[in-house]
Structure formats: structure tokens, C-alpha cells
Design an enzyme around this catalytic site. Structure first.
Site, PDB file in Angstrom:
ATOM      1  N   SER A   3       0.792  -1.225   0.000  1.00  0.00           N
ATOM      2  CA  SER A   3       0.000   0.000   0.000  1.00  0.00           C
ATOM      3  C   SER A   3       0.826   1.279   0.000  1.00  0.00           C
ATOM      4  O   SER A   3       0.332   2.315  -0.426  1.00  0.00           O
ATOM      5  CB  SER A   3      -0.963   0.001   1.188  1.00  0.00           C
ATOM      6  N   HIS A  56      -5.495  -3.327  -2.939  1.00  0.00           N
ATOM      7  CA  HIS A  56      -5.162  -2.395  -4.024  1.00  0.00           C
ATOM      8  C   HIS A  56      -5.094  -3.069  -5.393  1.00  0.00           C
ATOM      9  O   HIS A  56      -4.745  -2.426  -6.377  1.00  0.00           O
ATOM     10  CB  HIS A  56      -3.844  -1.681  -3.707  1.00  0.00           C
ATOM     11  N   LYS A  64     -12.159   0.820  -1.913  1.00  0.00           N
ATOM     12  CA  LYS A  64     -11.109   1.442  -2.735  1.00  0.00           C
ATOM     13  C   LYS A  64     -11.595   1.466  -4.186  1.00  0.00           C
ATOM     14  O   LYS A  64     -12.477   2.248  -4.497  1.00  0.00           O
ATOM     15  CB  LYS A  64      -9.796   0.709  -2.489  1.00  0.00           C
TER      16      LYS A  64
HETATM   17  C1  LIG Z   1      -7.108  -0.162   3.164  1.00  0.00           C
HETATM   18  C2  LIG Z   1      -6.468  -1.455   3.456  1.00  0.00           C
HETATM   19  C3  LIG Z   1      -7.032  -2.362   4.352  1.00  0.00           C
HETATM   20  C4  LIG Z   1      -8.227  -2.032   5.184  1.00  0.00           C
HETATM   21  O1  LIG Z   1      -9.380  -1.997   4.426  1.00  0.00           O
HETATM   22  P1  LIG Z   1     -10.595  -1.080   4.932  1.00  0.00           P
HETATM   23  O2  LIG Z   1     -11.751  -1.560   4.166  1.00  0.00           O
HETATM   24  O3  LIG Z   1     -10.190   0.320   4.620  1.00  0.00           O
HETATM   25  O4  LIG Z   1     -10.709  -1.307   6.408  1.00  0.00           O
HETATM   26  C5  LIG Z   1      -6.440  -3.591   4.490  1.00  0.00           C
HETATM   27  N1  LIG Z   1      -5.318  -3.904   3.810  1.00  0.00           N
HETATM   28  C6  LIG Z   1      -4.724  -3.042   2.972  1.00  0.00           C
HETATM   29  C7  LIG Z   1      -3.483  -3.445   2.255  1.00  0.00           C
HETATM   30  C8  LIG Z   1      -5.273  -1.779   2.778  1.00  0.00           C
HETATM   31  O5  LIG Z   1      -4.678  -0.910   1.971  1.00  0.00           O
END
Ligand SMILES: *Cc1c(COP(=O)(O)O)cnc(C)c1O
Length: 395
Positions: free
Chosen positions: A182, A210, A242
Site C-alpha cells: 500500500s 489495491h 477502494k
Molecule cells: C485499506 C487497506 C485495508 C483495510 O481496508 P478497509 O476496508 O479500509 O478497512 C487492508 N489492507 C490493505 C493493504 C489496505 O490498503
């Protein structure tokens, strides 16, 4: 010192180190342009990779869902909160990912908390990349409290992972990794991870936050991108806030593994099911993702445009082929100064500093979206070029 005084002392330390974080209040929906403090800003700060978060069609699906199914689910999934839209979304996600079965969660954080500690207790060992997302790290802390041994290997170092797996006598082994990291935007070596999981008879827990919606045919994610199957030993977590533009997450896997999470996953069992309207919006989002080749083509054209244009800058882009394009500045204060200078010129690009990233690698996390235009990318590059003159001394 009173309890609150002790907290205040810590807050003062954070402030003295220049690390106090502040929220910006948006007076507009998430999108290419957002309004903050009455100003329009070009947004390179969201994870809305396909531009679906502010999409009218998804908002309509959410509103229609709320009219038909009400505001809330009323209970956890196992009590009485599992409504038809939840069931339908699970079925669709199962078909889309190619796994045998899927569970949905309110957030990705919660989904990660449900997987690793549930599969890895006493007598188990967990092996995870050093750059794992905070939610995976917290999940490992819970697994550790349940009696599992935790091993971390250097980022992407398959030889080190192999060594750790070979040395382990644990009855149950879990390899845990982000697919797309990330803060770096790079891909984990998924074929090698799956090979090692097979060789050492380990579960492979993948966090595709992602990759889902962005990578692979029809946006099916990182496994599809690498041509890998929905193997029985894989548990795939995908977030839905996302690229999917709404909120929530899923875990897909074999029928047995998913049934086990449903029966034993505390982070699945002891929480209220997401509002059914969210599931309605997500069903619509899934259709848009599957039909979204044009959006992904635009996103990948922006990535190429940015990388071409950034070649002449004094800062280096990490070698990322995804929507996350980190520009390494190095020094914490210089990264913040650059982010602030961009903000003053109407561009929102967050600076990411230690401890989120390793010391000496403070960076701008440029996040690209299909919602951007070519001109937006050019404007970002032109502004960075303009600022590179001023900043040369700071770096
Ligand atoms: C954003 C993210 C999460 C958490 O997901 P949410 O739905 O925002 O709680 C978990 N793992 C990674 C790699 C992320 O980027």
C-alpha cells in the site's frame, strides 16, 4: 500526573516531533476535484482508483437499496442480519473471484482480523512480509495472543521466507502478504508465494486491497493478473471501499475454510452486518468493475504518462506498475514541505513519513484514478517540475 496528563504529554511529544496528524474536512463528494476550506483541489490522495466513489449510478443503487431494505441490518449475520442483498453480493463475489465461497465484512480491517487469528492459534506459525499492512500486523498480534509463532521476512525476500518455512515444525502454517503493497505500489511475488505455500503445505492469505478492481482481466485482481488459480489453500481478502468505491470487504476461499471462518471467526460473528443498501451498491459496483476495461485502460495510461514525465524530476518514483506511485523525497520535513507547496498550488498529494514507511524514505504517495484527465497528470508534473527548483536545496 493524572491519566489525562500522561496522554497529553505523549500528544505533546508527537507535536514536538512535527508528527501531529489532522483531518481535512471535504465539502464535496470524493472525486477528481474536491473542495476543502472553500478551495478546489485536484485529488491525488484517494484510493478511488476507478472513480466510482462519487458515481451517480452507485449512489442511486445505494439510495434504492435503502428505500427497499431500510437503513440498517439490525443484527450480526449469524443472528438475523443476513439479508437477501448480502447473500446476493456473496454469490456474485464468489462467481467473480472464482473461489468456492465468500464472506463479506464491514471493513477490510475487520476482514483481516477474522482470517489470521482464526486459522492460526496454538501450534501454528505465521510468516509475513515486513511491509504488511497495519491490519495484517494487528491480526498477527491476535494470532500471537492465541499461541501462534510469528515470523517476518524482509520485503519480497523469498529465500528468507523459504528458510523460515523449512525451519518451522508448526503443524499449521500461514503465509500472509499484501498483493500490492500500500505504500510502495509494488506487487508481491505471487507465483513464488503460491509455490512455497504448496511445497510447505501452508495456507496463503493474500490482501488484495489495491489489486481488486484494478488488476487482471475485468479487474478480477492480482491473482488473475498473475494468471494464478483460485487454489484451495488461498484465502483472498479484497476491500470494497477502494476501487469498488463503496465500503466493506470480502474474504474468498475454499468452502471449508470459509465455513470455518463463519463458525469461528470472532471478527465475523460479533459485529453487526453492514447495512443491506451497501450490499446493493456493491452489487452494482461489481457490474461496473467487470465492465470497466475502459476505466482501467485510462488509469494505466495515466500511470505511464506520470512515469514518463517524472523521469526528469530530482525525486525518484519507486518502480510501481499500479495506481500507487510513491515519489521518494527522503527527508521528513522536505516531504511535508513538498506536499504543502503542492497543496498551496491546488494539488492534494499526501506526504507519508516514518513510522508508516522506513526511516529516510519519506515520500509523496501519488494515487492515480481513472477519474483523472491527461491534463491533470500534466498539471501535477508541471507543478512538481516548478517546485523541484525551489526544493533542490532542501533535499
Ligand atoms: C485499506 C487497506 C485495508 C483495510 O481496508 P478497509 O476496508 O479500509 O478497512 C487492508 N489492507 C490493505 C493493504 C489496505 O490498503
Amino acid at each position: 500526573m493524572s491519566l489525562a496528563d500522561r496522554l497529553q504529554a505523549e500528544l505533546d511529544d508527537i507535536a514536538a516531533a512535527g508528527l501531529t496528524r489532522r483531518r481535512r474536512v471535504l465539502a464535496s463528494p470524493c472525486g477528481r476535484i474536491v473542495i476543502v476550506d472553500g478551495r478546489e483541489l485536484l485529488n491525488f490522495a484517494s484510493n478511488d482508483y476507478l472513480g466510482l466513489a462519487g458515481d451517480a449510478d452507485l449512489a442511486a443503487a445505494l439510495a434504492d437499496g435503502a428505500r427497499q431494505w431500510g437503513a440498517g441490518s439490525g443484527a450480526s449475520h449469524l443472528v438475523s442480519g443476513h439479508l437477501e442483498p448480502h447473500e446476493k453480493l456473496e454469490t456474485e463475489l464468489t462467481a467473480f473471484t472464482g473461489f468456492a465461497r465468500t464472506l463479506t465484512f464491514s471493513t477490510g480491517y475487520l476482514a483481516n482480523l477474522a482470517v489470521t487469528p482464526t486459522l492460526a492459534g496454538r501450534g501454528a506459525a505465521v510468516f509475513a512480509d515486513k511491509l504488511s499492512h497495519a491490519s495484517l500486523i494487528d491480526a498477527m498480534q491476535l494470532a500471537k495472543a492465541n499461541g501462534a509463532a510469528i515470523h517476518r521476512y524482509p520485503h519480497g525476500d523469498m529465500a528468507a521466507l523459504e528458510h523460515q518455512l523449512a525451519a518451522s515444525t508448526a503443524a499449521t502454517k500461514l503465509i500472509v502478504s499484501d498483493t500490492v503493497f500500500s505504500m510502495d505500489g509494488d506487487l508481491a511475488p505471487l507465483p513464488q508465494l503460491l509455490q512455497l505455500a504448496e511445497r510447505f503445505d501452508a495456507w496463503l492469505v493474500l490482501d488484495d486491497a489495491h489489486g481488486f478492481g484494478v488488476l487482471g482481466e475485468q479487474g478480477r485482481g492480482s491473482l488473475a493478473h498473475c494468471g494464478l488459480p483460485a487454489a484451495e489453500r488461498i484465502l483472498l481478502m479484497g476491500t470494497l471501499g477502494k476501487a469498488a468505491g463503496v465500503g466493506g470487504a470480502f474474504v474468498a476461499g475454499s468452502a471449508t475454510a470459509i465455513e470455518y471462518l463463519l463458525q469461528k471467526g470472532r471478527a465475523y460473528i460479533f459485529t453487526t452486518a453492514a447495512p443491506p443498501a451497501i450490499a446493493c451498491a456493491l452489487s452494482r459496483s461489481l457490474q461496473r468493475i467487470a465492465a470497466g476495461d475502459e476505466l482501467r485502460q485510462r488509469l494505466f495510461a495515466h500511470i505511464a504518462r506520470l512515469r514518463d514525465g517524472a523521469a526528469g524530476l530530482p525525486w525518484r518514483l519507486l518502480p510501481s506498475a499500479t495506481a500507487i506511485q510513491p515519489l521518494i523525497v527522503g527527508d521528513n520535513a522536505a516531504a511535508v514541505a513538498l506536499s504543502t507547496a503542492l497543496w498551496e498550488r491546488g494539488l492534494w498529494v499526501p506526504a507519508i513519513r516514518p513510522p508508516t514507511v522506513p526511516a529516510g524514505t519519506a515520500r509523496l504517495r501519488l494515487s492515480l484514478s481513472a477519474a483523472h484527465t491527461d491534463d491533470d497528470i500534466d498539471r501535477l508534473l508541471a507543478t512538481l517540475r516548478e517546485l523541484s527548483g525551489d526544493s533542490r536545496n532542501v533535499c
